[in-house]
Design a protein around this motif. Structure first.
Motif, PDB file in Angstrom:
ATOM      1  N   SER A  76      53.942  46.861  43.522  1.00 39.51           N
ATOM      2  CA  SER A  76      53.607  45.828  42.540  1.00 39.51           C
ATOM      3  C   SER A  76      52.243  45.217  42.853  1.00 39.51           C
ATOM      4  O   SER A  76      51.949  44.901  44.012  1.00 39.51           O
ATOM      5  N   ALA A  77      51.452  45.042  41.800  1.00 34.96           N
ATOM      6  CA  ALA A  77      50.199  44.287  41.944  1.00 34.96           C
ATOM      7  C   ALA A  77      50.560  42.804  41.917  1.00 34.96           C
ATOM      8  O   ALA A  77      51.382  42.382  41.109  1.00 34.96           O
ATOM      9  N   VAL A  78      49.973  42.030  42.800  1.00 33.81           N
ATOM     10  CA  VAL A  78      50.310  40.601  42.886  1.00 33.81           C
ATOM     11  C   VAL A  78      49.036  39.766  42.990  1.00 33.81           C
ATOM     12  O   VAL A  78      47.985  40.253  43.400  1.00 33.81           O
ATOM     13  N   GLY A  79      49.176  38.484  42.647  1.00 33.32           N
ATOM     14  CA  GLY A  79      48.124  37.523  42.917  1.00 33.32           C
ATOM     15  C   GLY A  79      48.400  36.878  44.260  1.00 33.32           C
ATOM     16  O   GLY A  79      49.552  36.794  44.693  1.00 33.32           O
ATOM     17  N   SER A  80      47.352  36.429  44.941  1.00 31.02           N
ATOM     18  CA  SER A  80      47.531  35.795  46.241  1.00 31.02           C
ATOM     19  C   SER A  80      47.516  34.273  46.099  1.00 31.02           C
ATOM     20  O   SER A  80      46.662  33.713  45.415  1.00 31.02           O
ATOM     21  N   CYS A 102      58.115  35.090  41.320  1.00 34.87           N
ATOM     22  CA  CYS A 102      58.116  35.955  40.129  1.00 34.87           C
ATOM     23  C   CYS A 102      58.108  35.073  38.886  1.00 34.87           C
ATOM     24  O   CYS A 102      59.048  34.320  38.647  1.00 34.87           O
ATOM     25  N   MET A 103      57.021  35.144  38.135  1.00 35.41           N
ATOM     26  CA  MET A 103      56.879  34.327  36.929  1.00 35.41           C
ATOM     27  C   MET A 103      57.114  35.191  35.690  1.00 35.41           C
ATOM     28  O   MET A 103      57.078  36.416  35.763  1.00 35.41           O
ATOM     29  N   GLU A 104      57.347  34.527  34.565  1.00 32.77           N
ATOM     30  CA  GLU A 104      57.650  35.280  33.341  1.00 32.77           C
ATOM     31  C   GLU A 104      56.405  35.946  32.759  1.00 32.77           C
ATOM     32  O   GLU A 104      56.429  37.093  32.353  1.00 32.77           O
ATOM     33  N   ALA A 137      50.997  35.317  30.176  1.00 41.87           N
ATOM     34  CA  ALA A 137      49.812  34.560  30.599  1.00 41.87           C
ATOM     35  C   ALA A 137      49.911  34.290  32.094  1.00 41.87           C
ATOM     36  O   ALA A 137      51.016  34.123  32.629  1.00 41.87           O
ATOM     37  N   PHE A 138      48.790  34.239  32.769  1.00 42.93           N
ATOM     38  CA  PHE A 138      48.787  33.864  34.182  1.00 42.93           C
ATOM     39  C   PHE A 138      49.139  32.372  34.307  1.00 42.93           C
ATOM     40  O   PHE A 138      49.205  31.646  33.312  1.00 42.93           O
ATOM     41  N   SER A 139      49.325  31.903  35.534  1.00 44.90           N
ATOM     42  CA  SER A 139      49.714  30.512  35.785  1.00 44.90           C
ATOM     43  C   SER A 139      48.575  29.540  35.504  1.00 44.90           C
ATOM     44  O   SER A 139      47.401  29.914  35.583  1.00 44.90           O
ATOM     45  N   ILE A 190      52.589  34.912  47.409  1.00 40.30           N
ATOM     46  CA  ILE A 190      52.025  35.844  46.418  1.00 40.30           C
ATOM     47  C   ILE A 190      52.798  35.650  45.117  1.00 40.30           C
ATOM     48  O   ILE A 190      53.881  35.055  45.114  1.00 40.30           O
ATOM     49  N   ILE A 191      52.246  36.172  44.020  1.00 35.49           N
ATOM     50  CA  ILE A 191      52.911  35.977  42.720  1.00 35.49           C
ATOM     51  C   ILE A 191      52.813  37.248  41.882  1.00 35.49           C
ATOM     52  O   ILE A 191      51.765  37.900  41.870  1.00 35.49           O
ATOM     53  N   ASN A 192      53.943  37.603  41.241  1.00 37.59           N
ATOM     54  CA  ASN A 192      53.912  38.725  40.302  1.00 37.59           C
ATOM     55  C   ASN A 192      54.799  38.417  39.100  1.00 37.59           C
ATOM     56  O   ASN A 192      55.274  37.288  38.947  1.00 37.59           O
ATOM     57  N   MET A 193      55.007  39.419  38.249  1.00 32.96           N
ATOM     58  CA  MET A 193      55.824  39.205  37.049  1.00 32.96           C
ATOM     59  C   MET A 193      56.952  40.232  36.979  1.00 32.96           C
ATOM     60  O   MET A 193      57.562  40.387  35.928  1.00 32.96           O
ATOM     61  N   SER A 194      57.231  40.921  38.077  1.00 37.80           N
ATOM     62  CA  SER A 194      58.109  42.098  37.970  1.00 37.80           C
ATOM     63  C   SER A 194      59.275  42.210  38.948  1.00 37.80           C
ATOM     64  O   SER A 194      60.189  42.984  38.684  1.00 37.80           O
ATOM     65  N   SER A 216      47.468  43.083  46.652  1.00 36.66           N
ATOM     66  CA  SER A 216      46.867  41.866  46.110  1.00 36.66           C
ATOM     67  C   SER A 216      45.633  42.201  45.275  1.00 36.66           C
ATOM     68  O   SER A 216      44.779  42.994  45.687  1.00 36.66           O
ATOM     69  N   THR A 217      45.565  41.606  44.079  1.00 38.57           N
ATOM     70  CA  THR A 217      44.421  41.884  43.196  1.00 38.57           C
ATOM     71  C   THR A 217      43.515  40.674  42.996  1.00 38.57           C
ATOM     72  O   THR A 217      42.384  40.819  42.545  1.00 38.57           O
ATOM     73  N   ASP A 218      44.007  39.465  43.305  1.00 41.42           N
ATOM     74  CA  ASP A 218      43.247  38.258  42.931  1.00 41.42           C
ATOM     75  C   ASP A 218      43.812  37.038  43.664  1.00 41.42           C
ATOM     76  O   ASP A 218      44.855  37.121  44.290  1.00 41.42           O
ATOM     77  N   PHE A 219      43.100  35.907  43.538  1.00 38.60           N
ATOM     78  CA  PHE A 219      43.560  34.654  44.159  1.00 38.60           C
ATOM     79  C   PHE A 219      44.228  33.720  43.142  1.00 38.60           C
ATOM     80  O   PHE A 219      44.222  32.501  43.316  1.00 38.60           O
ATOM     81  N   ASP A 220      44.794  34.257  42.090  1.00 41.29           N
ATOM     82  CA  ASP A 220      45.481  33.452  41.083  1.00 41.29           C
ATOM     83  C   ASP A 220      44.579  32.286  40.646  1.00 41.29           C
ATOM     84  O   ASP A 220      43.384  32.501  40.439  1.00 41.29           O
ATOM     85  N   ALA A 221      45.135  31.072  40.495  1.00 44.71           N
ATOM     86  CA  ALA A 221      44.348  29.987  39.874  1.00 44.71           C
ATOM     87  C   ALA A 221      44.217  28.751  40.762  1.00 44.71           C
ATOM     88  O   ALA A 221      43.673  27.744  40.343  1.00 44.71           O
ATOM     89  N   PRO A 255      39.692  30.711  37.717  1.00 42.18           N
ATOM     90  CA  PRO A 255      41.027  31.320  37.812  1.00 42.18           C
ATOM     91  C   PRO A 255      40.971  32.814  37.494  1.00 42.18           C
ATOM     92  O   PRO A 255      39.998  33.301  36.933  1.00 42.18           O
ATOM     93  N   VAL A 256      42.050  33.495  37.854  1.00 39.29           N
ATOM     94  CA  VAL A 256      42.124  34.947  37.700  1.00 39.29           C
ATOM     95  C   VAL A 256      41.915  35.392  36.248  1.00 39.29           C
ATOM     96  O   VAL A 256      42.372  34.757  35.315  1.00 39.29           O
ATOM     97  N   THR A 257      41.213  36.520  36.097  1.00 41.55           N
ATOM     98  CA  THR A 257      41.069  37.170  34.789  1.00 41.55           C
ATOM     99  C   THR A 257      41.538  38.617  34.921  1.00 41.55           C
ATOM    100  O   THR A 257      41.603  39.158  36.040  1.00 41.55           O
ATOM    101  N   GLU A 296      39.084  40.834  36.736  1.00 40.58           N
ATOM    102  CA  GLU A 296      39.132  40.761  38.200  1.00 40.58           C
ATOM    103  C   GLU A 296      40.285  41.612  38.737  1.00 40.58           C
ATOM    104  O   GLU A 296      40.150  42.325  39.731  1.00 40.58           O
ATOM    105  N   VAL A 297      41.438  41.521  38.048  1.00 36.28           N
ATOM    106  CA  VAL A 297      42.610  42.283  38.481  1.00 36.28           C
ATOM    107  C   VAL A 297      42.298  43.785  38.443  1.00 36.28           C
ATOM    108  O   VAL A 297      42.553  44.516  39.394  1.00 36.28           O
ATOM    109  N   ILE A 298      41.681  44.237  37.327  1.00 39.70           N
ATOM    110  CA  ILE A 298      41.436  45.677  37.152  1.00 39.70           C
ATOM    111  C   ILE A 298      40.451  46.210  38.197  1.00 39.70           C
ATOM    112  O   ILE A 298      40.568  47.344  38.661  1.00 39.70           O
TER     113      ILE A 298
HETATM  114  N1  ADE Z   1      49.794  40.203  39.082  1.00 40.59           N
HETATM  115  C1  ADE Z   1      48.568  40.354  39.618  1.00 40.59           C
HETATM  116  N2  ADE Z   1      47.940  39.156  39.758  1.00 40.59           N
HETATM  117  C2  ADE Z   1      48.813  38.227  39.298  1.00 40.59           C
HETATM  118  C3  ADE Z   1      48.768  36.823  39.182  1.00 40.59           C
HETATM  119  N3  ADE Z   1      47.707  36.114  39.570  1.00 40.59           N
HETATM  120  N4  ADE Z   1      49.848  36.192  38.659  1.00 40.59           N
HETATM  121  C4  ADE Z   1      50.950  36.903  38.284  1.00 40.59           C
HETATM  122  N5  ADE Z   1      51.037  38.224  38.362  1.00 40.59           N
HETATM  123  C5  ADE Z   1      49.995  38.885  38.876  1.00 40.59           C
END
Ligand code: ADE
Length: 287
Positions: free
Chosen positions: A94-98, A175-177, A180-182, A197-201, A222-227, A234-236, A239-241
Motif C-alpha cells: 500500500s502507498a501511504v502518507g507519512s 485508514c481514512m475513507e 480527498a486527502f485529509s 502513516i495514513i492510507n485508504m485501503s 511512503s509517498t508524501d508527508f500528508d498535510a 499539503p500533499v498533491t 507529489e504522490v505519483i
Molecule cells: N496514500 C498515499 N498518501 C496518502 C495520504 N497522504 N493520505 C491518505 N492516503 C494516502
C-alpha cells in the motif's frame, strides 16, 4: 482465462496497491477470472511462477488500470477469491502518507496497528445478513508472526536497492475513507492520536483476511508527508505519483525476493499458525 489444476498449489497471495499493478519481474503462468458470492475481484488473479516453479497469486487492488476508488474496492471478493484458490497468507502492498518526520517519501513501513477512520460505508464482514453474529479478534490486526518473518527479509532486500531505502516497523496506520486527502487539522489530530502513516485501503482488507483466517501483513511505501507539516504545502497527487514509480520498483524487488521464503514457511505449516482456527469461537450463539 484458466483454472488451477489439482496439482497447482498457490499458498501465498499478493495484493498490489497504487503504483504496483503487476509483478512483471515474475513469470505469468495464467490468469484466473473468478466470480465469488461477493462479486468479481478488482482484477483477474494473475498466477505467476517463482524461479523454483512455486506459484503465487496477484491482485491489483485498484484494478489493472487504477479505475477503482478506495471506497469501491471489492475487498470481500478479493479476499474470498484468494481464500478460494487455497492461499493461506497475504502480503499486501500500500502507498501511504507519512505522519512522522522520520518516515520520508520512499521509505518502507510494516505497521502493527490500525486506527479505522473509514465511514462505515464499506462492506467489512462476510457475515452481515447471514443470521449469525460473529466477532473476530482484531486487537492484533496483522499477523504478528508473518510481519516478524518478513521484516528482516524486506530490510535485507531494501539494503541492496539503489539509494537509502529505510524500513520502519511497529508503526500505526490510520485508514481514512477518502478519496480527498485529509485536512491539516485532521492530519495533526492523527499525529496526536499516535498515527504514523495514513492510507485508504487497509480497512476492510485486514478484517476480511482475519475472518478468512488468513495470515495478512501490509508492506507500505511512503509517498508524501500528508498535510500536517505547517509551512509546507499539503500533499498533491503530483507529489504522490513522483515517488510511486520508484516505490513500485522497490516493491517488485521486495516481492520477488520475499515470496519464495513466505511460500516455504507457509508450506511447512509450522511458523504461521496463529490465525488458523481463530474464528472457531467468534460466533456468538445463545449461551
Ligand atoms: N496514500 C498515499 N498518501 C496518502 C495520504 N497522504 N493520505 C491518505 N492516503 C494516502
Amino acid at each position: 482465462f484458466g483454472q488451477l489444476e489439482a496439482n497447482e498449489k498457490v499458498l501465498v497471495g499478493c495484493i498490489g496497491g497504487s503504483g504496483l499493478y503487476h509483478l512483471d519481474n515474475l513469470t505469468v503462468v495464467k490468469k484466473l477470472d473468478i466470480t465469488t458470492p461477493w462479486g468479481k475481484p478488482s482484477s483477474p488473479i494473475t498466477i505467476s511462477s517463482l524461479p523454483s516453479g512455486d506459484l503465487i497469486a496477484f491482485i491489483s487492488r485498484h484494478g489493472a488500470h487504477h479505475t477503482i476508488t478506495p471506497s469501491e474496492v471489492p475487498a470481500r471478493a478479493n479476499i474470498a477469491a484468494l481464500k478460494h484458490i487455497g492461499c493461506e497468507a497475504i502480503i499486501a502492498f500500500s502507498a501511504v502518507g507519512s505522519l512522522r518526520e522520520e518516515i520520508a517519501p520512499g521509505h518502507f513501513i510494516i505497521p502493527d496497528q490500525i486506527i479505522d477512520r473509514t465511514k462505515g460505508i464499506r462492506a467489512d464482514t462476510f457475515f452481515r445478513g447471514e443470521g449469525v453474529v460473529v466477532h473476530s479478534m482484531f486487537g492484533e490486526p496483522f499477523s504478528r508472526k508473518l510481519s516478524e518473518f518478513v521484516a528482516p527479509k524486506v530490510q535485507k532486500i531494501l539494503s541492496e536497492q539503489e539509494g537509502e531505502v529505510k524500513l520502519h516497523t511497529g508503526k500505526t496506520v490510520v485508514c481514512m475513507e477518502g478519496p480527498a486527502f485529509s485536512t491539516r487539522a485532521e492530519s495533526l489530530m492523527y499525529r496526536q492520536w499516535g498515527g504514523d502513516i495514513i492510507n485508504m485501503s487497509v480497512i476492510p482488507e485486514a478484517k476480511l483476511a482475519r475472518e478468512c483466517e488468513l495470515d495478512y501483513t501490509l508492506i507500505c511505501t511512503s509517498t508524501d508527508f500528508d498535510a500536517w507539516r505547517v509551512g509546507e504545502d499539503p500533499v498533491t497527487v503530483e507529489e504522490v505519483i513522483k515517488t510511486l514509480h520508484t516505490n513500485a520498483g522497490n516493491s517488485r524487488a521486495v516481492a520477488a525476493g520475499l515470496l519464495q521464503d513466505v511460500h516455504n514457511v507457509v508450506a511447512e505449516g509450522k511458523v504461521l499458525n496463529e490465525i488458523k482456527g481463530s474464528m472457531k469461537y467468534a460466533c456468538i450463539t445463545r449461551v
